[in-house]
Design an enzyme around this catalytic site. Structure first.
Site, PDB file in Angstrom:
ATOM      1  N   HIS A  62     -11.750  -8.407   3.624  1.00 38.09           N
ATOM      2  CA  HIS A  62     -12.698  -7.522   2.945  1.00 38.09           C
ATOM      3  C   HIS A  62     -12.429  -7.459   1.443  1.00 38.09           C
ATOM      4  CE1 HIS A  62      -9.674  -4.145   3.320  1.00 38.09           C
ATOM      5  NE2 HIS A  62     -10.229  -3.801   2.173  1.00 38.09           N
ATOM      6  N   ASP A 104      -9.618  -9.000   9.845  1.00 41.78           N
ATOM      7  CA  ASP A 104      -9.648  -8.748   8.402  1.00 41.78           C
ATOM      8  C   ASP A 104      -8.475  -9.458   7.735  1.00 41.78           C
ATOM      9  OD1 ASP A 104     -10.277  -7.739   5.928  1.00 41.78           O
ATOM     10  OD2 ASP A 104      -9.612  -5.689   6.355  1.00 41.78           O
ATOM     11  N   GLY A 197      -6.999   0.275  -3.363  1.00 38.40           N
ATOM     12  CA  GLY A 197      -6.268  -0.625  -4.233  1.00 38.40           C
ATOM     13  C   GLY A 197      -5.065  -1.266  -3.568  1.00 38.40           C
ATOM     14  N   SER A 199      -5.296  -2.317  -0.390  1.00 42.61           N
ATOM     15  CA  SER A 199      -5.863  -3.238   0.592  1.00 42.61           C
ATOM     16  C   SER A 199      -5.382  -4.662   0.355  1.00 42.61           C
ATOM     17  CB  SER A 199      -7.389  -3.217   0.524  1.00 42.61           C
ATOM     18  OG  SER A 199      -7.902  -2.068   1.134  1.00 42.61           O
ATOM     19  N   GLY A 200      -5.136  -5.369   1.451  1.00 43.41           N
ATOM     20  CA  GLY A 200      -4.702  -6.754   1.368  1.00 43.41           C
ATOM     21  C   GLY A 200      -3.212  -6.917   1.196  1.00 43.41           C
TER      22      GLY A 200
END
Length: 290
Positions: A62, A104, A197, A199-200
């Protein structure tokens, strides 16, 4: 919980930060503590990621769904040891759909390899059939918000939270939202979590002296709310897919096993042979509302 492990390392470099040989504590991470942490940029930081070999970064699908031109900062922030790379290739999981947080996960190939140093090195990845039992401690790192936007000098932040069983996590979210491709972590009382922020970015646990990435920051309901643990992509579900994309100099996968009994035996290492869910606002962190 303690780690019960028999570890065979094909890549001897992963998961061993030269400058992090202590029990980690606090909120601000000293430079070099998490040398695989990367920052995804367009004009500014918007997501995290993890370095898994000298030319590939693992992140959330995402994060890159609406960003196709990316720059990666490794050890971004006030750290003078950072390096910058453009992204040469983006590979999202083929079964990822922006309307669902399932699968994801994405891989980013750097425009050229990085050189490993005390401040830059890859994380190990959880191999298939790894077991992360409820209560196992994990660490999440990133440059996301801390209730307010991260103030200058925007140092990398770290937080420790325990694993929460998927069944309990599903009960919190009120349905069958949490799949086998996900792993949850957080405190029942809230107060500690990843946020926008982050995320990932990586969620890691330590075993046999190695830091192993269990999850990728994916989604949650708000940030650090009571009874709503953060939800992460379960890395161990994607060993075959990752190795299918990266067919040379493959990342180091280690089987994580959690147990009540402390036993950790590491055989001699082998030298490496070759070095209906809402979409995320602004391609960042998911906010789930039933």
């Amino acid at each position: 919980y303690f780690a019960l492990c028999t570890c065979f390392f094909l890549l001897t470099l992963c998961g061993q930060p030269a400058l992090n040989n202590r029990i980690v504590g606090g909120e601000e991470a000293p430079p070099g503590s998490w040398p695989w942490q990367v920052s995804l940029h367009t004009s500014a930081h918007f997501c995290g990621g993890s370095l898994i070999n000298d030319q590939w970064v693992l992140t959330a699908a995402h994060c890159i769904f609406c960003h196709r031109t990316l720059i990666i900062f490794i050890q971004e922030g006030s750290n003078p040891n950072e390096v910058v790379r453009k992204v040469a290739q983006i590979v999202s999981h083929p079964d990822y759909n922006s309307r669902t947080p399932n699968n994801d996960i994405a891989l980013l190939k750097l425009s050229k390899p990085v050189s490993f140093t005390s401040y830059i090195s890859p994380v190990c990845l959880a191999a298939s059939k790894s077991i992360f039992s409820s209560g196992v401690n994990t660490w999440i790192t990133g440059w996301g918000t801390i209730g307010i936007p991260l103030p200058s000098p925007q140092n990398l932040m770290e937080v420790e939270v325990p694993i929460v069983e998927n069944s309990q996590c599903n009960s919190s979210y009120g349905g069958n939202i949490i799949t086998d491709n996900m792993i949850c972590a957080g405190l029942q009382e809230g107060g500690k979590d990843s946020c926008q922020g982050d995320s990932g970015g990586p969620m890691v646990s330590k075993q046999c002296g190695r830091w192993i990435q269990a999850g990728i920051v994916s989604f949650g309901r708000g940030c650090a709310q009571p009874n709503f643990p953060g939800v992460y992509t379960r890395v161990s579900q994607y060993e075959s897919w990752i190795n299918g994309v990266i067919n040379t100099n493959q990342p180091g996968f280690i089987s994580f096993k959690s147990s009540w009994t402390a036993s950790c035996t590491i055989p001699p290492t082998t030298p490496p042979t070759t070095p209906a869910i809402p979409t995320a606002p602004e391609c960042e962190y998911y906010f789930f509302s039933p």
